[in-house]
Design an enzyme around this catalytic site. Structure first.
Site: not given
Length: 813
Positions: A447, A449
């Site tokens: 996502c 990160e």
């Protein structure tokens, strides 16, 4: 030069990007018509391998498992595809991986095709097969070992659903990008040679080195297995070519066979070879472990030299290269994963989070955008799928032209690309100890990160979702969970008896520190179980420097190893604290006892609704109001301070780091965690979704997108290195005019350059369309929405998740 079928523009790519070639368009429809199903091949082969090799070291058992699966699984080459490699016996089929967990599989077998979302078909024969192998796994699964490692005090948080680490005790780790750049330069034969050299260099009289021997022997097995896997497809391509009557397809199949005999065994020399090499290894990694967020890294950087040379030599054209990329995305979309229903609600839409990162900077700070960066955007637009998850790395030198291309893709409503900011992320990584040249090479993983591809350990984002609003309710209830009556934190007084807001903050501080400490305990239990039960040899071998250190990733083989926590309901926490401070302690409109009674009754009756309206009228995060924003920053800082105290299980075992930091990549956890959370002091009713990521609560952000950006920018983004996830929603008409798109670019530049924003992504969708899709799903099969840090087809989501997306604030520019 590769010959491609005539291009037929479709509504998917739009006039700006054009459409898929005829064969890719037809194949896309075929894939979308394919119902997700359950495949038991891997489960059967894995069970047999574990049973037959019980006397072998675990590393070797895992290596032999992968070898046997790659040798015996069903393989096929689709008639339209120029790439070979499949994860299961059919496209969109999800393999069952019994070594992780089998209890939920058996319990839910008869419910897979009846779920309210994320349904999977399964045959009665497959059900019987799974029931027959299940007894072997009793007492042997990762989940059972992880639960056994959890101390009783910490396990209460898991049992009560307050801290949710289920995803990583029922599946693999992943959240990683391997070193695809090095793979393309060296080939697996070189990796195999390095493993053999490591084995040969061991002094087997040293017990520590003797212990490393199975690791090296296992690496040799998996590298040989992947090479043999490629050769299986080469043989199949030759067989298909011999039976093919169409000359163009026959030549294409023969070329595929040639490519598969070169890669991934040897270095790639052409664009086609490079794409085939990364795809076959990518799918082998998916077969080894069903952990999600297995990402491609900076695809435009390591593939561009191959394409540039092919374009110059006339072996490829923009059209043929784009078709090969769309082929890769279609193959990527065929990968699937089935989760337990309880965990599915945290990952609605069956996302695999296979992220591709483009743009950003070179190590010298110059713009890294190249011609392939543009072609990747075009190919993602044409396929119009929720996979791959596309991220653009923003920096101040990113051109308006490239920003415009990204926004043209955004206008198609795919929820992509997301933007991650070099301006915040690179300095934050360097501050953590990452070398500057590596920090400049970071990519998105899953996502929002981030990690350095091929040099970072597993799971750069955390496994345990920590429910902030529930923690606050426990703090207000003298450290006792109101739902169960279980003491979860030290006694800190009850809201009924508090005489100042300072007492509220003191209660929050002591409670969230206790919650975070237990979150780390649960995380460590999961980590140790993963290390001891399911080492991933192929993935470890492809990350620097596991081979050099003679260690798997879980043992500390990577150059870097940092993990973020996952905090859920950020906005609800800030809004709740602001409401308590203003309504109870400043305005004295109600007492603490009245507020607590209203929360326990879910604002029942006229009095309850009166109190709820007072709470809703209090200042809300997302409106650039320091009153609430500062409270949230202050409260979040306590949790961040606590996170920074702790070390993960790899600390001191080799990697730089081995520590934790904060992160807000809560995916769709806000919905199920909201469902289990009572009414909160922000005026939210019991069971309603929490705010997702670091986004404001639905409908609370009433001052426009600039105010949202300003509120988010006040968070300690330099310490939330795990990701500051911000979702925004706009109507498609808002971006219809060039001047409006220019306005959005200017606003994004201000957010990233001046306000030091970390991340933002957009849902560009009409609310009326979403409502119609709920009523007539068969008419909206291609409707994609941004759920959290990922996109999904709207119609496969449960109604609860659909409602959550519909309720988000629709911004104007």
């Amino acid at each position: 030069m590769t010959t491609i079928a005539q291009s037929t523009p479709t509504a998917l790519g739009g006039p700006h990007f054009g459409g898929l070639t005829d064969r890719m368009a037809a194949w896309r429809e075929e894939i979308l018509d394919t119902e997700p199903s359950v495949c038991v091949e891997r489960a059967v082969i894995t069970t047999q391998t574990y049973r037959d090799n019980a006397d072998q070291p675990l590393d070797m058992v895992r290596a032999l498992m992968l070898k046997n699966v790659l040798e015996r699984m069903t393989i096929y080459i689709e008639p339209a595809s120029r790439l070979a490699g499949n994860q299961a016996s059919a496209n969109r089929a999800a393999p069952i991986m019994p070594e992780y967990a089998m209890d939920w599989v058996i319990d839910e077998l008869d419910e897979f095709d009846k779920r309210p979302g994320d349904r999977f078909t399964i045959s009665e024969e497959a059900k019987q097969t799974l029931r027959e192998i299940a007894p072997f796994w009793r007492g042997r699964t990762l989940k059972e070992h992880a639960l056994a490692l959890m101390p009783a005090d910490a396990k209460r948080f898991y049992d009560l659903g307050i801290i949710h680490p289920e995803g990583n005790i029922t599946s693999g780790d992943a959240h990683i990008a391997v070193n695809y750049r090095r793979l393309l330069a060296d080939g697996l034969a070189t990796y195999r040679r390095r493993a053999q050299e490591g084995l040969d260099a061991l002094d087997l009289t040293d017990p520590a080195q003797l212990e490393q021997a199975p690791f090296y022997r296992s690496l040799i097995v998996v590298f040989d297995a992947v090479i043999a896997f490629a050769h299986r497809y080469a043989d199949l391509a030759e067989q298909l070519a011999a039976a093919e009557t169409a000359p163009e397809r026959q030549a294409e199949l023969r070329e595929m066979a040639r490519v598969l005999r070169v890669v991934p065994e040897h270095p790639a020399t052409t664009f086609h070879e490079a794409v085939q090499s990364i795809w076959l290894v990518h799918v082998a990694l998916q077969i080894e472990s069903n952990g999600h967020s297995l990402s491609y890294g900076r695809l435009d950087q390591y593939l561009w030299p191959f394409l540039r040379e092919d374009l110059e030599a006339g072996r490829e054209t923009d059209a043929s290269a784009t078709e090969l990329l769309t082929n890769l995305w279609l193959k990527t979309f065929t990968v699937n994963k089935i989760r337990s229903w309880s965990h599915t609600r945290f990952s609605a839409g069956s996302p695999l989070y296979q992220n591709v990162t483009i743009g950003g900077q070179h190590a010298d700070g110059s713009d890294a955008v190249n011609h392939l960066s543009y072609l990747i955007i075009t190919s993602v637009a044409q396929t119009h799928l929720p996979q791959p998850n596309l991220t653009v790395r923003y920096h101040h030198g990113l051109s308006d032209n490239f920003m415009n291309e990204a926004i043209e893709l955004m206008r198609l409503g795919t929820g992509m690309p997301a933007f991650n900011s070099d301006e915040v992320i690179i300095p934050s990584l360097i501050e953590r100890g990452v070398a500057p040249e590596d920090a400049h090479d970071y990519s998105a993983i899953g996502c929002v990160e981030v990690a350095v591809p091929g040099r970072w350990g597993y799971r750069c984002t955390g496994m345990s979702f920590l429910n902030f609003p529930k923690a606050l309710l426990v703090a207000l209830n003298d450290g006792v969970d109101p739902a169960s009556g279980t003491r979860l934190a030290p006694a800190c007084g009850h809201l009924r008896d508090m005489t100042s807001f300072d007492q509220v903050m003191s209660a929050w501080d002591s409670t969230i520190r206790e919650f975070q400490r237990n979150c780390i305990v649960l995380d460590a239990a999961c980590d140790l179980a993963l290390e001891h039960q399911v080492p991933d040899l192929l993935c470890s071998g492809l990350v620097d420097d596991c081979i050099g250190r003679g260690k798997t990733l879980k043992e500390g083989g990577a150059v870097y190893d940092f993990v973020s926590g996952l905090q859920v309901g950020i906005a609800n926490l800030g809004d709740s604290l602001a409401a308590i401070k203003k309504v109870v302690f400043e305005d004295h409109a109600i007492t603490g006892a009245q507020l607590w009674e209203a929360l326990q009754s879910d604002f029942a009756g006229e009095e309850g609704e009166r109190i709820r309206k007072l709470l809703v009228a209090a200042p809300k995060y997302g409106n650039d109001d320091d009153y609430v924003d500062d409270l949230l920053v202050r409260a979040y800082a306590t949790d961040i301070d606590e996170i920074f105290k702790y070390k993960n299980s790899r600390y001191g075992r080799g990697p730089i780091g081995g520590t934790y930091y904060a992160g807000t990549s809560s995916i769709s956890a806000n919905v199920p965690q909201g469902a289990s959370t009572a009414a909160t002091p922000d005026g939210r009713h019991a069971g309603q979704p929490l705010a997702e990521g670091c986004s404001p609560s639905h409908g609370a952000d009433v001052n426009g997108p600039t105010a949202v950006f300003k509120s988010v920018s006040k968070l300690e983004t330099d310490r939330i290195t795990g990701g500051v996830l911000l979702n925004q929603k706009v109507n498609p008409q808002i971006l219809a005019k060039p001047e409006d798109r220019a306005k959005l670019i200017a606003m994004l530049r201000a957010f990233f350059n001046r306000l030091r924003g970390f991340h933002v992504q957009y849902n560009v969708v009409d609310r009326a369309v979403l409502l119609d899709a709920q009523a007539h799903p068969e008419q909206h099969r291609d409707l994609i929405v941004r759920v959290a840090g990922y996109s999904a087809f709207f119609v496969v989501l449960s109604k609860q998740t659909q409602d959550d997306i519909i309720a988000r604030t629709e911004q104007t520019l």
